[in-house]
Scaffold this active site. Sequence first.
Site, PDB file in Angstrom:
ATOM      1  N   LYS A  38       0.846  -1.201   0.000  1.00 34.85           N
ATOM      2  CA  LYS A  38       0.000   0.000   0.000  1.00 34.85           C
ATOM      3  C   LYS A  38       0.886   1.259   0.000  1.00 34.85           C
ATOM      4  CE  LYS A  38      -0.279  -0.410   5.040  1.00 34.85           C
ATOM      5  NZ  LYS A  38      -1.130  -0.813   6.166  1.00 34.85           N
ATOM      6  N   ARG A 139      -9.962  -0.474  16.294  1.00 31.89           N
ATOM      7  CA  ARG A 139      -9.940   0.485  15.187  1.00 31.89           C
ATOM      8  C   ARG A 139     -10.925   0.015  14.126  1.00 31.89           C
ATOM      9  NH1 ARG A 139      -4.498   1.203  11.701  1.00 31.89           N
ATOM     10  NH2 ARG A 139      -5.028  -0.975  11.303  1.00 31.89           N
ATOM     11  N   TYR A 264      15.167  30.827   7.226  1.00 31.09           N
ATOM     12  CA  TYR A 264      13.921  31.501   7.631  1.00 31.09           C
ATOM     13  C   TYR A 264      13.876  31.678   9.146  1.00 31.09           C
ATOM     14  CZ  TYR A 264      11.827  30.774   3.022  1.00 31.09           C
ATOM     15  OH  TYR A 264      11.542  30.801   1.687  1.00 31.09           O
ATOM     16  N   MET A 312      11.323  24.584   1.455  1.00 30.54           N
ATOM     17  CA  MET A 312      10.609  23.696   0.533  1.00 30.54           C
ATOM     18  C   MET A 312      11.577  22.935  -0.375  1.00 30.54           C
ATOM     19  SD  MET A 312       7.663  24.506  -2.291  1.00 30.54           S
ATOM     20  CE  MET A 312       6.553  25.327  -1.173  1.00 30.54           C
TER      21      MET A 312
END
Length: 372
Positions: A38, A139, A264, A312
Site C-alpha cells: 500500500k 480500530r 527563515y 521547501m
Amino acid sequence: MTKVVKTATATVSLSALRHNLQRVKQLAPQSKVLAIVKANAYGHGVLAVADALAELADGYGVARLSEALALRAHGIRKPILLLEGFFSVADLPLLLEHDIETVIHSDYQLEALESAVTTNNKLDKKIKVWVKIDSGMHRLGVNLDQVDTVYQRLQRCANVDPQINFASHFSRAEELKCGYSEKQLANFEQACDGKNGERSLAASNGILYWPESHFDWVRPGIILYGISPTNEHLATEYGLKPVMTLSASLIAVRDHQANEPVGYGGNWISGKDTKIGVIALGYGDGYPRDVPSGTPVLVNGKRVPIVGKVSMDMITVDLGADSCAEVGDEVIFWGKSITGEVLPIEEVAKQIGVISYELVTKLTPRVITEYS
Ligand SMILES: *Cc1c(COP(=O)(O)O)cnc(C)c1O
C-alpha cells in the site's frame, strides 16, 4: 564546476527487498506471505516492488481499490487483498472482474454483498472475503460477539467464495511485556475456533516478536523495506537489509561568519566561523519541515548537522570550518553512502520524533526513484 549535481533521489535496492522477503520466510516458515505494498509500496514504487517480489510473495495487500487495480493493470496475477475492504457497492463488479479479495469489517459491506447476490446473480465468479475481527485494537473489525453471525451471513451469500478467511491486527505488538498481544491472540483464536478458513494476524511486529501469531498468512510491510517497526531497534538487528537510500547533492558551499543566522526566521545562529552547505532537497520532496537542528545527514560519508529551518526546496547543514566538501558532493538523508557509511532511517526518525513509516511514505513525486 566539475561534479554533477544530483537532484533528490531515492535509490531502491531490489535485491535487498528480495532478501527481506526471504528473511520473512525464515522467520515464519509455515506461513504464506502477503506482501504489503500500500501507499506506493511505502514510497518505494509499487510496480517495481511488486515485480521484484513476484516470484517470492504469495499475494499482495493494499489499502485502496485504486492500488489493487493498478497492480492488475500492470499484469500482476497473484492474489490481492483490500486490507480495509471495499468502500461502496459500486466497487463489487470491479472486485469480481479483477479477482480482488476483500476484508469485511462492517454491516454495510455485508449488505452490499447480499444485495449484489440478488442483482448480479448471473455472475458465476465468487468474491474471496476475509472477516476482519476486532481482537482488541478497536480500530476496525467485527466485534468478537458478532463474528459467528457475520460468518453465517457470508456463508449464505451466493457470490462469496465458501472458504472464508479471518484477519486481525495487533495494536501493541512491540510491547513485549504488556500482556495485550496475548489477549488479542486468545481473542482471535477463540473467534476463529471451529471455522475452517485461513487465518492472518501478524504484520511486521508480529512476525518479529510473536511466532505464535504467524498462522496461515503473515502480512509484512515495513520490514520488507528493511526498516524496523520501531525506532528502538535497527532492522539490521533482525537480519534485514535497508532498501532505500535518500540522497541529493550540495548545490552551494558558503563561508559563514560567527553570530550570523541561517535560514527563515534566523533562529539558528552560528557560534563560530564555518562553512554552510546547501542541499537541493526540502519539504517539497517530503523531508519533514519540523526537524530539530542537529538532525544528521552524511556529506561524503561524514555526519554533519542540519542547521536552520528546512525550506521547501533546500536544506542547510553546518559543514564545519575545515570541510573540503564541494558543490556536487553526495548528501545522504538515510541509507548508505558511496563511502560505505550508513545513516539508519530508524535513527533519523527517532531524532525527528516520527516513525520511519512516515519518512518513506511522505516522499513526493519530485523525488526520482532509481532501482539498483
Ligand atoms: C499496513 C498493514 C500491514 C503492514 O504493517 P507493517 O507494520 O508495515 O508490517 C499489515 N496488515 C494490515 C491490516 C495493514 O493495514
